[in-house]
Design a protein around this motif. Structure first.
Motif, PDB file in Angstrom:
ATOM      1  N   ILE A  88       0.841  -1.197   0.000  1.00 33.62           N
ATOM      2  CA  ILE A  88       0.000   0.000   0.000  1.00 33.62           C
ATOM      3  C   ILE A  88       0.875   1.245   0.000  1.00 33.62           C
ATOM      4  N   MET A  89       0.514   2.200  -0.806  1.00 33.39           N
ATOM      5  CA  MET A  89       1.266   3.457  -0.858  1.00 33.39           C
ATOM      6  C   MET A  89       0.367   4.648  -0.568  1.00 33.39           C
ATOM      7  N   GLY A  90       0.957   5.701  -0.048  1.00 28.69           N
ATOM      8  CA  GLY A  90       0.241   6.958   0.128  1.00 28.69           C
ATOM      9  C   GLY A  90      -0.038   7.337   1.569  1.00 28.69           C
ATOM     10  N   LEU A  91       0.346   6.472   2.507  1.00 31.16           N
ATOM     11  CA  LEU A  91       0.057   6.713   3.922  1.00 31.16           C
ATOM     12  C   LEU A  91       0.658   8.016   4.436  1.00 31.16           C
ATOM     13  N   ASP A  92       1.726   8.457   3.800  1.00 32.26           N
ATOM     14  CA  ASP A  92       2.397   9.690   4.197  1.00 32.26           C
ATOM     15  C   ASP A  92       1.489  10.913   4.058  1.00 32.26           C
ATOM     16  N   GLY A  93       0.491  10.798   3.193  1.00 27.53           N
ATOM     17  CA  GLY A  93      -0.315  11.976   2.891  1.00 27.53           C
ATOM     18  C   GLY A  93      -1.407  12.293   3.895  1.00 27.53           C
ATOM     19  N   ILE A  94      -1.711  11.334   4.757  1.00 28.03           N
ATOM     20  CA  ILE A  94      -2.863  11.491   5.649  1.00 28.03           C
ATOM     21  C   ILE A  94      -2.698  12.668   6.604  1.00 28.03           C
ATOM     22  N   VAL A  95      -1.513  12.794   7.179  1.00 28.51           N
ATOM     23  CA  VAL A  95      -1.323  13.743   8.271  1.00 28.51           C
ATOM     24  C   VAL A  95      -1.568  15.183   7.858  1.00 28.51           C
ATOM     25  N   SER A  96      -1.190  15.534   6.646  1.00 29.99           N
ATOM     26  CA  SER A  96      -1.270  16.942   6.258  1.00 29.99           C
ATOM     27  C   SER A  96      -2.189  17.149   5.053  1.00 29.99           C
ATOM     28  N   ASP A  97      -2.857  16.088   4.621  1.00 32.14           N
ATOM     29  CA  ASP A  97      -3.700  16.163   3.426  1.00 32.14           C
ATOM     30  C   ASP A  97      -2.908  16.436   2.162  1.00 32.14           C
ATOM     31  N   HIS A  98      -1.595  16.324   2.290  1.00 30.36           N
ATOM     32  CA  HIS A  98      -0.755  16.468   1.110  1.00 30.36           C
ATOM     33  C   HIS A  98       0.309  15.385   1.146  1.00 30.36           C
ATOM     34  N   HIS A  99       0.657  14.896  -0.012  1.00 35.25           N
ATOM     35  CA  HIS A  99       1.739  13.921  -0.054  1.00 35.25           C
ATOM     36  C   HIS A  99       3.053  14.593   0.314  1.00 35.25           C
ATOM     37  N   THR A 100       3.902  13.829   0.982  1.00 35.32           N
ATOM     38  CA  THR A 100       5.196  14.381   1.389  1.00 35.32           C
ATOM     39  C   THR A 100       6.332  13.583   0.783  1.00 35.32           C
ATOM     40  N   CYS A 101       6.017  12.747  -0.173  1.00 33.79           N
ATOM     41  CA  CYS A 101       7.076  12.042  -0.887  1.00 33.79           C
ATOM     42  C   CYS A 101       6.616  11.764  -2.311  1.00 33.79           C
ATOM     43  N   ASN A 102       7.521  11.261  -3.115  1.00 35.43           N
ATOM     44  CA  ASN A 102       7.216  10.943  -4.499  1.00 35.43           C
ATOM     45  C   ASN A 102       7.116   9.439  -4.664  1.00 35.43           C
ATOM     46  N   ALA A 103       6.158   9.004  -5.452  1.00 38.66           N
ATOM     47  CA  ALA A 103       6.041   7.576  -5.777  1.00 38.66           C
ATOM     48  C   ALA A 103       6.220   7.432  -7.278  1.00 38.66           C
ATOM     49  N   VAL A 104       7.253   6.700  -7.669  1.00 37.32           N
ATOM     50  CA  VAL A 104       7.609   6.574  -9.082  1.00 37.32           C
ATOM     51  C   VAL A 104       7.580   5.107  -9.486  1.00 37.32           C
ATOM     52  N   ALA A 105       6.942   4.819 -10.604  1.00 40.17           N
ATOM     53  CA  ALA A 105       6.903   3.447 -11.108  1.00 40.17           C
ATOM     54  C   ALA A 105       8.250   3.086 -11.724  1.00 40.17           C
ATOM     55  N   LEU A 106       8.819   1.972 -11.297  1.00 39.59           N
ATOM     56  CA  LEU A 106      10.087   1.517 -11.861  1.00 39.59           C
ATOM     57  C   LEU A 106       9.867   0.528 -12.991  1.00 39.59           C
ATOM     58  N   GLU A 107       8.620   0.124 -13.172  1.00 36.95           N
ATOM     59  CA  GLU A 107       8.209  -0.605 -14.370  1.00 36.95           C
ATOM     60  C   GLU A 107       6.725  -0.313 -14.573  1.00 36.95           C
ATOM     61  N   ASP A 108       6.229  -0.583 -15.735  1.00 34.86           N
ATOM     62  CA  ASP A 108       4.803  -0.335 -15.981  1.00 34.86           C
ATOM     63  C   ASP A 108       3.998  -0.995 -14.871  1.00 34.86           C
ATOM     64  N   ALA A 109       3.017  -0.260 -14.376  1.00 33.57           N
ATOM     65  CA  ALA A 109       2.342  -0.729 -13.168  1.00 33.57           C
ATOM     66  C   ALA A 109       0.856  -0.438 -13.207  1.00 33.57           C
ATOM     67  N   GLU A 110       0.150  -1.165 -12.352  1.00 37.64           N
ATOM     68  CA  GLU A 110      -1.274  -0.937 -12.166  1.00 37.64           C
ATOM     69  C   GLU A 110      -1.574  -0.876 -10.688  1.00 37.64           C
ATOM     70  N   VAL A 111      -2.312   0.144 -10.280  1.00 40.56           N
ATOM     71  CA  VAL A 111      -2.666   0.249  -8.869  1.00 40.56           C
ATOM     72  C   VAL A 111      -4.171   0.370  -8.710  1.00 40.56           C
ATOM     73  N   CYS A 112      -4.667  -0.091  -7.563  1.00 36.70           N
ATOM     74  CA  CYS A 112      -6.060   0.113  -7.211  1.00 36.70           C
ATOM     75  C   CYS A 112      -6.158   1.406  -6.420  1.00 36.70           C
ATOM     76  N   VAL A 113      -7.059   2.275  -6.831  1.00 35.97           N
ATOM     77  CA  VAL A 113      -7.235   3.567  -6.170  1.00 35.97           C
ATOM     78  C   VAL A 113      -8.310   3.442  -5.095  1.00 35.97           C
ATOM     79  N   MET A 114      -7.935   3.787  -3.862  1.00 32.48           N
ATOM     80  CA  MET A 114      -8.890   3.662  -2.753  1.00 32.48           C
ATOM     81  C   MET A 114      -9.061   5.013  -2.075  1.00 32.48           C
ATOM     82  N   PRO A 115     -10.074   5.769  -2.456  1.00 35.08           N
ATOM     83  CA  PRO A 115     -10.285   7.111  -1.887  1.00 35.08           C
ATOM     84  C   PRO A 115     -10.324   7.022  -0.365  1.00 35.08           C
ATOM     85  N   PHE A 116      -9.540   7.869   0.277  1.00 36.79           N
ATOM     86  CA  PHE A 116      -9.345   7.678   1.714  1.00 36.79           C
ATOM     87  C   PHE A 116     -10.573   8.027   2.530  1.00 36.79           C
TER      88      PHE A 116
END
Lengths: 239, 239
Positions: A88-116
């Motif tokens: 799971i990615m994106g947990l960093d964003g909860i505290v401030s409602d903004h992401h505080t890091c970058n998430a970069v795909a290192l190969e073609d990828a598919e993610v499931c989007v789960m609105p918080f």
DNA sequence: CGACACCTTGAAGAGGTTCAAGAAATGTGG
DNA sequence: CCACATTTCTTGAACCTCTTCAAGGTGTCG
């Protein structure tokens, strides 16, 4: 709407046990499936999210491989983790409602989007989901403790050995070989994660290869002697 | 029952805004106050919890100062953080129902004990509490990202400067001086946290003192030139 | 096929560690 | 309250690991 957004079905997903609570009723499972609204495809090299962007959702990796990294305004960068299917990615964003890091795909990828907000809403009703979310966050905290131990107290060889063992272990848990792996990241990215320069990473790979612990052909790594690597990790602490 | 367990009242607690959600109705506040059942006193040097112990509760620090550290069987140790009034400890235990690190009081301390099952129960009903719990965990993840950046990419001087600035900043937020502080931990504990040996910490203190950035008398530190310290932190990235 | 990114290896150098000794503070027991 | 033991801190000198700088090799992708 995002053109790469696709409807998703957790019910048949073979990663279900990785990102979902276990022992759910069919009914609850269906409700959670509604939270996992869409998939999103990310091309190699593209960002899933960027530092500073507003936070809306958590992402579960279906396929592909990511790095997350933090950067300071003055140009310092640190890879904080490598993520693979089921994580799971994106947990960093909860505290401030903004992401505080970058998430970069290192190969073609598919993610499931789960609105918080939907996760929060549903986890007020489904106890198992609530606890699952807490566990996921706690697991990330514990993982980072491990990285701090690595960065704070291990030497180059120990770091790289621990890194390789961790990678194959996670890959093996997903059905891949426990002795063979293809690195999806550069030496520089490994180095950033491990607090080393890319040359040191390269040299250490060569050293392990000389000693017969691994075989390296660019990004293809074969673990010949996992116990030797384990030895290296443990030995360092005897100081 | 623990003899050092005492009834607690959040309503009058001056740390409320640190560990509690804001904008609660009086009613919700009272309900949360019921979750925070007891206080517990911890003597200097004693453990609040230990690696391996079963996890039951989160702890909010009322007074005192803690360190948390992880250790491997083979004797390696890493301080993962220093915690002060208003901060929450124990999040590491959620994922496996067991604590995975040690929490040690560095001075006599008092914590509020918050049984986690009660937190989960109530946060299913009080939205603000639920989100607050999520934010606390996310904040810890982000904090650890910062430590990884420090350990992975900074040099000794930068690490210590960043450490000092972080400490005074947090102390200042609690009403203490922004220029004066008393270290509650040894040089060795600072070193463990920063991935340095105690001698290096000591030498770096001396260097800062020589340069006139700080004054050091054992554990009493006076920040003379905070900008110089900030400079040191930022400058390193220009490499 | 050529340009570019990535990887390897060598040699020199710097930053931090290790080992060692002594000083200062803290705690303990008489 | 003082003397002694213990812990903590400082400082020096030698050493070692990792970094830096440099050059060449390998692989990949348009």
């Amino acid at each position: 709407m995002n053109p790469s957004a696709i409807k998703v079905a957790c019910t048949n997903c073979n990663l279900r046990e990785l990102c979902m609570p276990v022992g759910l009723s069919d009914q609850d499972l269906l409700r959670i499936e509604e939270v996992v609204e869409t998939k999103r495809k990310i091309k190699r090299g593209a960002h899933l999210f960027k530092d500073g962007e507003s936070f809306n959702a958590l992402y579960a990796i279906r396929t592909g491989f990511f790095k997350t990294c933090v950067a300071t305004e003055d140009g310092r960068e640190q890879v904080t983790g490598f993520q693979m299917a089921g994580e799971i990615m994106g947990l960093d964003g909860i505290v401030s409602d903004h992401h505080t890091c970058n998430a970069v795909a290192l190969e073609d990828a598919e993610v499931c989007v789960m609105p918080f907000d939907q996760i929060e809403h549903l986890s007020r009703e489904v106890k198992a989901l609530q606890h699952h979310v807490h566990k996921i966050m706690s697991r990330e905290i514990v993982r980072e403790h491990g990285v701090m131990l690595l960065l704070g107290s291990m030497r180059a060889e120990e770091r790289l050995a621990a890194f390789l063992l961790n990678l194959v272990q996670r890959l093996h848990a997903r059905g891949f070989s426990r002795t063979e792996l293809v690195l999806r990241m550069t030496r520089e990215e490994i180095g950033s994660y491990l607090g080393l320069k890319l040359e040191t990473v390269s040299r250490t790979f060569s050293k392990f290869a000389e000693e017969g612990s691994i075989e390296v052909k660019q990004r293809h790594v074969q673990i010949i002697d996992p116990q030797a690597l384990q030895q290296i990790v443990n030995a360092g602490a005897c100081a």
